[in-house]
Design an enzyme around this catalytic site. Structure first.
Site, PDB file in Angstrom:
ATOM      1  N   LYS A  44      41.304  40.032  30.810  1.00  0.00           N
ATOM      2  CA  LYS A  44      41.302  40.385  32.229  1.00  0.00           C
ATOM      3  C   LYS A  44      41.825  39.217  33.059  1.00  0.00           C
ATOM      4  O   LYS A  44      41.550  38.055  32.779  1.00  0.00           O
ATOM      5  CB  LYS A  44      39.884  40.759  32.686  1.00  0.00           C
ATOM      6  N   ASP A  45      42.541  39.558  34.114  1.00  0.00           N
ATOM      7  CA  ASP A  45      43.190  38.598  35.003  1.00  0.00           C
ATOM      8  C   ASP A  45      42.169  37.711  35.709  1.00  0.00           C
ATOM      9  O   ASP A  45      41.068  38.145  36.024  1.00  0.00           O
ATOM     10  CB  ASP A  45      44.001  39.390  36.039  1.00  0.00           C
ATOM     11  N   ARG A  46      42.553  36.469  35.997  1.00  0.00           N
ATOM     12  CA  ARG A  46      41.647  35.594  36.749  1.00  0.00           C
ATOM     13  C   ARG A  46      41.689  35.892  38.244  1.00  0.00           C
ATOM     14  O   ARG A  46      40.752  35.572  38.962  1.00  0.00           O
ATOM     15  CB  ARG A  46      41.970  34.118  36.486  1.00  0.00           C
ATOM     16  N   HIS A  47      42.777  36.511  38.718  1.00  0.00           N
ATOM     17  CA  HIS A  47      42.880  36.838  40.145  1.00  0.00           C
ATOM     18  C   HIS A  47      42.232  38.193  40.423  1.00  0.00           C
ATOM     19  O   HIS A  47      42.837  39.082  41.015  1.00  0.00           O
ATOM     20  CB  HIS A  47      44.343  36.851  40.577  1.00  0.00           C
TER      21      HIS A  47
ATOM     22  N   LYS B  97      45.449  41.346  45.988  1.00  0.00           N
ATOM     23  CA  LYS B  97      44.727  40.212  45.392  1.00  0.00           C
ATOM     24  C   LYS B  97      44.561  39.051  46.368  1.00  0.00           C
ATOM     25  O   LYS B  97      44.637  37.889  45.971  1.00  0.00           O
ATOM     26  CB  LYS B  97      45.431  39.719  44.118  1.00  0.00           C
TER      27      LYS B  97
END
Length: 408
Positions: free
Chosen positions: A75-78, A16
């Site tokens: 869903k993840d922001r990263h 990431k």
């Protein structure tokens, strides 16, 4: 929990580094999207934003209540993510966000989207900063996962509210300390939260009990309302704090409950492996050690094996063996709890139902590319991997197994 087996660290890697290094595509049932239907279906693509924050901005711009928007997963922001949302009304993205959030109407559905409709996710990841000398170990672990899968633990994203002393905010609540629970919710910062927000929460923490000052530092209407009510109370009781906790959105209360169930399940699974004399290694995680079985041990766990996540209607009414019940009671005891906490939800408006969860997962279409020069780390390597996982399975847990230093 006795940690007789050794601990293992991880091979060197970065994940990431950019949102494009972690791409996620949501998978829906193939027959869900139709040419006609009551609900419009939109494809939501975003980068650097989590799902709920993106939906809040979309709902505000569209003059639609966020409760009218359905979604199948967060869903993840990263990450760079693609998922689907539903609404009976037109939706649009604020102009200033169109570079990081895109929304396209792709069809209709006879039902609103919900988590039950999430079939799974397709992942394309880039692992960076790899050492040349460790490539063989990564390939070896890849072959092991392709053959044996990995254990379906919940990963750290599930535990955004984790405290070094109290662990989860809900644990003090179960022990009759609703004040500490409320204090943790309002003052404990999230991972990655901006400095300004962290500093404000530190001030609230230091001012706790001085309700007038806390009210002045409040940011949201809910915070102001909570501290205003406490200011009027001469001697707040635990019931006072408990009633105030119920004012939080259902989504937040649900996360408090589900993170608790997930934590107990993780420790439950590890303890079962140890009690069955599995060989393997422990790894360190934010919430504590987890056990990764070796090859011969993990092969003894059928891919069809489900272990209920503890919850309502209580451990004695679920399909646990006597050994599993004893193990679960041991885990609860280690957390200062009794089995009765699992009989029903601590919050009347939130369910804490038990549900089945697979213990062992085999990723679909698991592929690994060539190891190339890493453009962001001179002298190091990078590699692309891709795979599909069922809904609720953590890709980062697969990565932990892939990058395990010990050969098991």
């Amino acid at each position: 929990m006795e940690l007789v087996q050794p601990f293992s660290g991880f091979l060197v890697y970065d994940l990431k580094q950019t949102p494009e290094d972690f791409q996620v595509e949501e998978i829906l049932p193939s027959d869900l999207i139709q040419k006609t239907g009551k609900w419009m279906i939109f494809r939501l693509q975003k980068s650097g934003w989590n799902t709920l924050d993106a939906l809040l901005r979309i709902s505000k711009e569209s003059k639609v209540s966020i409760f009218e928007i359905g979604y199948a997963g967060k869903k993840d922001r990263h990450a760079s993510t693609s998922q689907y949302i539903s609404c009976q009304k037109p939706l649009r993205v604020p102009k200033e966000l169109t570079k990081v959030i895109q929304l396209d109407k792709i069809g209709f559905s006879k039902k609103s989207l919900s988590t039950e409709l999430n079939v799974g996710n397709r992942f394309q990841l880039v692992l960076r900063n790899l050492l040349e000398k460790e490539i063989e170990s990564i390939r070896n672990n890849f072959e092991k996962i392709t053959k044996n899968g990995f254990i379906n633990y919940y990963d750290s994203q599930r535990f955004s509210r984790f405290h070094s002393e109290f662990r989860l905010p809900i644990l003090p609540f179960f022990k009759g300390d609703a004040e500490t629970c409320l204090k943790l919710i309002l003052t404990d910062p999230f991972p990655g939260e901006k400095k300004q927000a962290r500093d404000r929460k530190k001030i609230l923490y230091d001012l706790w009990g001085n309700w007038s000052q806390c009210e002045k530092w409040s940011k949201s209407k809910l915070e102001k309302n909570i501290f205003s009510n406490l200011k009027k109370e001469k001697k707040p009781t635990q019931k006072t704090y408990s009633d105030l906790i119920l004012r939080f959105p259902e989504e937040e209360l649900l996360m408090l409950v589900s993170s608790f169930q997930s934590l107990i399940w993780n420790e439950f699974v590890s303890e079962i492996f140890i009690s069955d004399n599995f060989t393997g290694v422990w790894i360190k995680t934010k919430t504590g050690p987890l056990f990764f079985p070796g090859e011969s041990s993990i092969q003894s766990v059928p891919f069809s094996k489900n272990l209920p996540v503890p919850g309502n209607p209580g451990i004695y009414k679920l399909e646990y063996s006597k050994k599993e019940i004893d193990t679960l009671k041991k885990i609860l005891n280690q957390n200062g709890l009794t089995e009765s906490v699992l009989d029903s939800s601590p919050f009347p408006i939130i369910k804490m139902n038990s549900f089945e969860r697979k213990v062992r997962i085999l990723p679909n279409d698991f592929q690994i590319g060539d190891f190339e020069e890493d453009d962001q780390h001179p002298g190091k390597r990078k590699v692309k991997i891709s795979f599909r996982l069922p809904s609720g399975v953590y890709a980062t847990m697969l990565i932990k197994r892939l990058m395990l230093r010990s050969r098991i």
